[in-house]
Design a protein around this motif. Sequence first.
Motif, short mmCIF file in Angstrom:
data_model
loop_
_atom_site.label_atom_id
_atom_site.label_comp_id
_atom_site.label_asym_id
_atom_site.label_seq_id
_atom_site.Cartn_x
_atom_site.Cartn_y
_atom_site.Cartn_z
N ASN A 38 0.83 -1.21 0.00
CA ASN A 38 0.00 0.00 0.00
C ASN A 38 0.86 1.26 0.00
O ASN A 38 0.50 2.26 -0.60
CB ASN A 38 -0.95 0.00 1.20
CG ASN A 38 -2.00 -1.08 1.06
OD1 ASN A 38 -2.60 -1.24 0.01
ND2 ASN A 38 -2.21 -1.84 2.11
N THR A 96 1.55 4.55 -3.36
CA THR A 96 1.10 5.92 -3.14
C THR A 96 1.53 6.86 -4.27
O THR A 96 0.76 7.73 -4.66
CB THR A 96 1.62 6.47 -1.80
OG1 THR A 96 3.03 6.27 -1.75
CG2 THR A 96 0.95 5.81 -0.63
N GLU A 107 -0.88 6.44 -7.37
CA GLU A 107 -2.32 6.42 -7.11
C GLU A 107 -3.09 7.02 -8.29
O GLU A 107 -4.17 6.53 -8.66
CB GLU A 107 -2.63 7.19 -5.82
CG GLU A 107 -4.04 7.02 -5.31
CD GLU A 107 -4.32 5.65 -4.72
OE1 GLU A 107 -5.50 5.25 -4.71
OE2 GLU A 107 -3.38 4.97 -4.30
N LYS A 114 -3.54 4.43 -11.01
CA LYS A 114 -4.60 3.48 -10.66
C LYS A 114 -5.97 4.09 -10.96
O LYS A 114 -6.82 3.45 -11.60
CB LYS A 114 -4.51 3.09 -9.18
CG LYS A 114 -5.59 2.12 -8.76
CD LYS A 114 -5.45 1.71 -7.32
CE LYS A 114 -6.20 2.64 -6.43
NZ LYS A 114 -6.29 2.19 -5.04
N ASN A 115 -6.17 5.32 -10.54
CA ASN A 115 -7.46 5.98 -10.77
C ASN A 115 -7.73 6.18 -12.26
O ASN A 115 -8.88 6.05 -12.72
CB ASN A 115 -7.51 7.32 -10.04
CG ASN A 115 -7.51 7.14 -8.53
OD1 ASN A 115 -7.93 6.10 -8.02
ND2 ASN A 115 -7.02 8.12 -7.81
#
Length: 197
Positions: free
Chosen positions: A92, A96, A99, A102-103
């Motif tokens: 996780n 970061t 991110e 990923k979105n």
Amino acid sequence: MKLLYNFLLSFLLISCSLMQPKTVRNANLLNEKEITTITQLIGKEKIAKDVYENFYQQYKNNLFGNIAKRKQKHIDIWKNILAKQNISVDENDAVTETENLKNQFISEGIDEISALRTALKIEELNLNDIYTVRRTSSKSAIREAANGVECGTKNHLFVFYRALKEKHENYSHQYISGKKFNNIVNGAVTSCGLQYD
């Protein structure tokens, strides 16, 4: 006299072994670049897993759910290599910085066809990352892991492509060469071993 000779010989042998360059003595230790590359691989595999889990929730296509589980195996393989050097990475935390990526992938999957195309793109990107880590490291553990994860990733690319073709849709390679892409998608699923598939 013989005792003194044996002592001096032993001392000389020990001294010579200690005088080896650090690179020889620490040949199995990962360098900073290898640690960074593997950490990035963990983050990208985690992105793939999260995206596929999201697609599974949206479209109930078991292919996404099954490959998300396999992505966790790939994450664990890379984490184990770092763990052998007493380096702990939380996947996780590794994700970061990416991110937004990923979105972006999740937003691309506006329907099941788009989601399959996005999955193909992710697998192509993963293959490029695997090629990079293998090319930049001479460590046998890293190269062995890269070979196994590559095998599993090629299988994922193959099955996503077949699923898209079954829906009478097309996809053109974007991140790996056309020759490599065609060899994978026109081949067959390969047995990589339970650890990698």
